[in-house]
Design a protein around this motif. Sequence first.
Motif, mmCIF file in Angstrom:
data_model
loop_
_atom_site.group_PDB
_atom_site.id
_atom_site.type_symbol
_atom_site.label_atom_id
_atom_site.label_comp_id
_atom_site.label_asym_id
_atom_site.label_seq_id
_atom_site.Cartn_x
_atom_site.Cartn_y
_atom_site.Cartn_z
ATOM 1 N N ILE A 285 36.620 50.939 42.295
ATOM 2 C CA ILE A 285 35.415 51.170 43.072
ATOM 3 C C ILE A 285 35.081 49.876 43.798
ATOM 4 C CG2 ILE A 285 33.910 50.639 41.100
ATOM 5 C CD1 ILE A 285 31.929 52.716 42.252
ATOM 6 N N HIS A 286 34.792 49.996 45.112
ATOM 7 C CA HIS A 286 34.631 48.809 45.952
ATOM 8 C C HIS A 286 33.787 49.203 47.157
ATOM 9 C CE1 HIS A 286 35.775 45.428 48.606
ATOM 10 N NE2 HIS A 286 36.199 44.806 47.516
ATOM 11 N N PRO A 287 33.009 48.289 47.731
ATOM 12 C CA PRO A 287 32.246 48.637 48.930
ATOM 13 C C PRO A 287 33.124 49.154 50.067
ATOM 14 C CG PRO A 287 31.437 46.572 48.012
ATOM 15 C CD PRO A 287 32.657 46.926 47.240
ATOM 16 N N SER A 288 34.371 48.723 50.129
ATOM 17 C CA SER A 288 35.314 49.160 51.153
ATOM 18 C C SER A 288 36.333 50.110 50.547
ATOM 19 C CB SER A 288 36.036 47.950 51.754
ATOM 20 O OG SER A 288 37.212 48.331 52.427
ATOM 21 N N ALA A 289 36.456 51.318 51.109
ATOM 22 C CA ALA A 289 37.491 52.249 50.635
ATOM 23 C C ALA A 289 38.875 51.692 50.915
ATOM 24 C CB ALA A 289 37.313 53.615 51.306
ATOM 25 N N LEU A 290 39.022 50.950 52.012
ATOM 26 C CA LEU A 290 40.296 50.307 52.318
ATOM 27 C C LEU A 290 40.704 49.354 51.207
ATOM 28 C CD1 LEU A 290 42.624 49.166 54.035
ATOM 29 C CD2 LEU A 290 40.937 47.830 55.306
ATOM 30 N N MET A 291 39.784 48.496 50.769
ATOM 31 C CA MET A 291 40.117 47.557 49.708
ATOM 32 C C MET A 291 40.304 48.267 48.375
ATOM 33 S SD MET A 291 40.551 44.756 51.164
ATOM 34 C CE MET A 291 40.881 43.881 49.628
ATOM 35 N N ALA A 292 39.521 49.311 48.115
ATOM 36 C CA ALA A 292 39.724 50.082 46.886
ATOM 37 C C ALA A 292 41.124 50.682 46.864
ATOM 38 C CB ALA A 292 38.672 51.187 46.775
ATOM 39 N N ASP A 293 41.570 51.191 48.013
ATOM 40 C CA ASP A 293 42.898 51.790 48.137
ATOM 41 C C ASP A 293 43.985 50.762 47.839
ATOM 42 O OD1 ASP A 293 44.819 53.683 48.686
ATOM 43 O OD2 ASP A 293 44.318 53.912 50.811
ATOM 44 N N GLY A 294 43.918 49.617 48.516
ATOM 45 C CA GLY A 294 44.929 48.592 48.303
ATOM 46 C C GLY A 294 44.894 47.998 46.909
ATOM 47 N N LEU A 295 43.690 47.744 46.390
ATOM 48 C CA LEU A 295 43.577 47.129 45.073
ATOM 49 C C LEU A 295 44.028 48.063 43.953
ATOM 50 C CD1 LEU A 295 40.195 45.249 45.518
ATOM 51 C CD2 LEU A 295 42.424 44.189 45.070
ATOM 52 N N SER A 296 43.802 49.370 44.101
ATOM 53 C CA SER A 296 44.273 50.286 43.059
ATOM 54 C C SER A 296 45.795 50.260 42.985
ATOM 55 C CB SER A 296 43.757 51.708 43.317
ATOM 56 O OG SER A 296 44.317 52.262 44.493
ATOM 57 N N THR A 297 46.465 50.166 44.134
ATOM 58 C CA THR A 297 47.923 50.043 44.134
ATOM 59 C C THR A 297 48.357 48.708 43.547
ATOM 60 O OG1 THR A 297 48.075 51.440 46.104
ATOM 61 C CG2 THR A 297 49.991 50.094 45.574
ATOM 62 N N LEU A 298 47.685 47.641 43.940
ATOM 63 C CA LEU A 298 48.024 46.312 43.430
ATOM 64 C C LEU A 298 47.913 46.260 41.911
ATOM 65 C CD1 LEU A 298 46.800 42.933 44.887
ATOM 66 C CD2 LEU A 298 46.564 43.398 42.452
ATOM 67 N N LEU A 299 46.822 46.784 41.366
ATOM 68 C CA LEU A 299 46.629 46.749 39.923
ATOM 69 C C LEU A 299 47.642 47.628 39.201
ATOM 70 C CD1 LEU A 299 42.724 46.840 39.718
ATOM 71 C CD2 LEU A 299 44.233 44.860 39.508
ATOM 72 N N LEU A 300 47.996 48.768 39.814
ATOM 73 C CA LEU A 300 49.012 49.627 39.204
ATOM 74 C C LEU A 300 50.348 48.894 39.135
ATOM 75 C CD1 LEU A 300 49.645 52.492 38.086
ATOM 76 C CD2 LEU A 300 50.361 53.103 40.407
ATOM 77 N N ILE A 301 50.674 48.140 40.166
ATOM 78 C CA ILE A 301 51.915 47.365 40.156
ATOM 79 C C ILE A 301 51.879 46.302 39.064
ATOM 80 C CG2 ILE A 301 53.339 45.742 41.475
ATOM 81 C CD1 ILE A 301 52.395 47.210 44.017
ATOM 82 N N LEU A 302 50.765 45.609 38.940
ATOM 83 C CA LEU A 302 50.674 44.519 37.973
ATOM 84 C C LEU A 302 50.730 45.008 36.533
ATOM 85 C CD1 LEU A 302 47.988 42.156 39.564
ATOM 86 C CD2 LEU A 302 50.488 42.036 39.714
ATOM 87 N N GLY A 303 50.221 46.224 36.269
ATOM 88 C CA GLY A 303 50.310 46.770 34.923
ATOM 89 C C GLY A 303 49.074 46.542 34.083
ATOM 90 N N PRO A 304 49.091 47.021 32.837
ATOM 91 C CA PRO A 304 47.867 47.024 32.013
ATOM 92 C C PRO A 304 47.357 45.638 31.627
ATOM 93 C CG PRO A 304 49.774 47.723 30.722
ATOM 94 C CD PRO A 304 50.226 47.658 32.149
ATOM 95 N N GLU A 305 48.234 44.674 31.424
ATOM 96 C CA GLU A 305 47.769 43.346 31.021
ATOM 97 C C GLU A 305 47.482 42.471 32.236
ATOM 98 O OE1 GLU A 305 50.717 44.578 29.730
ATOM 99 O OE2 GLU A 305 49.858 45.311 27.847
ATOM 100 N N ARG A 306 48.483 42.281 33.103
ATOM 101 C CA ARG A 306 48.276 41.444 34.287
ATOM 102 C C ARG A 306 47.206 42.051 35.198
ATOM 103 N NH1 ARG A 306 53.447 41.276 37.373
ATOM 104 N NH2 ARG A 306 52.338 39.778 38.713
ATOM 105 N N GLY A 307 47.209 43.387 35.321
ATOM 106 C CA GLY A 307 46.215 44.038 36.159
ATOM 107 C C GLY A 307 44.810 43.844 35.622
#
Length: 345
Positions: A285-307
């Motif tokens: 959840i983020h004020p920008s849907a664009l950033m929410a979109d990118g960050l959800s992918t980024l965190l999924l890539i990083l995984g449960p600990e690094r994310g």
Amino acid sequence: MYWGARELLIRWQGVAFLLLGALSGCGNNDALESFGGPTMGSTYSIKYVRHAGLSAPGEVRVQVEQILADVDLQMSTYRSDSDIERFNALPANHCQAMPASILELVRVGEQLSVQSDGSYDLTVEPLLNLWGFGPQAREEKVPAAEALAEARQRVGHQHLRIDGDNLCKDAAVEVDFNSIAAGYAVDTIAAKLEAMGIHDYLVEATGELKAAGRKPDGSPWRIALEEPRDDRQVAERVIVVDGYGLSTSGDYRNYFERGGQRFSHTFDARTGAPVSHALASVTVIHPSALMADGLSTLLLILGPERGWDYAEKHDIGAFFVIRADTGFVTRSSHAFDRLSGKKTE
């Protein structure tokens, strides 16, 4: 529009039920308008409260669908005449004039790539195609080491450069906006609605959304987040969204199995291979849907600990669903609890 279908972990049945209740109990002249249709290989949905004196619903729909058509023509990797596919077809050491929207997304991609030490990257399309997930893919397979090494030579945000209104490349890279284009479209539609005097709305495209204001009965927009499973619908959490974008990324729908190993469509650009951790989905959840979109992918890539560490360090509102021996376990960042409102049942 023919973009690859994306996972939809946010279900709309619960929202529709709440809206029906609001309509039947509404005692004023405000009307809840809604429309939708196909977009980006999936669908879009618009719900908004029409107060007296606002534009007719038909005009609102025209404006929304023009935005979606522009995004498709500029950013789709599933049509050869789009701006980004014409750029992707260029050889190394070439430039192409680009609309401001594409340059904005390239800058966002660079930011996310730097912040993830290169794990997130907009130029992974050669890898997606090689493994069988991209627009030019032929079959799902584990590639040979030689083919993987060759594809990795054409991956890396450092090969892109913005020069005025031009996007340039020094290697034969291919840009794929599927991890942020829908969020950009949602933000652009929301801004258009605001400019038209519409301040109570829920905008959704391919599962990315932004909500603001209230429904006709004065109640907030509530969104149910589901467990990432195919057999039945189980709401992990119901949250209130007002003035924020929301995006969920997951690996449970688009994958293949070989030799007892699971390969998802989510890639770590540093390794050139699909991620192999236990994080099934992450919602931001983020004020920008664009950033929410990118960050959800980024965190999924990083995984449960690094994310998780990344989300807490950068104060990102993130809700993690992690595979465990007994099913799924969930974890929400402090920012997620703060931004999503009080938990409801």
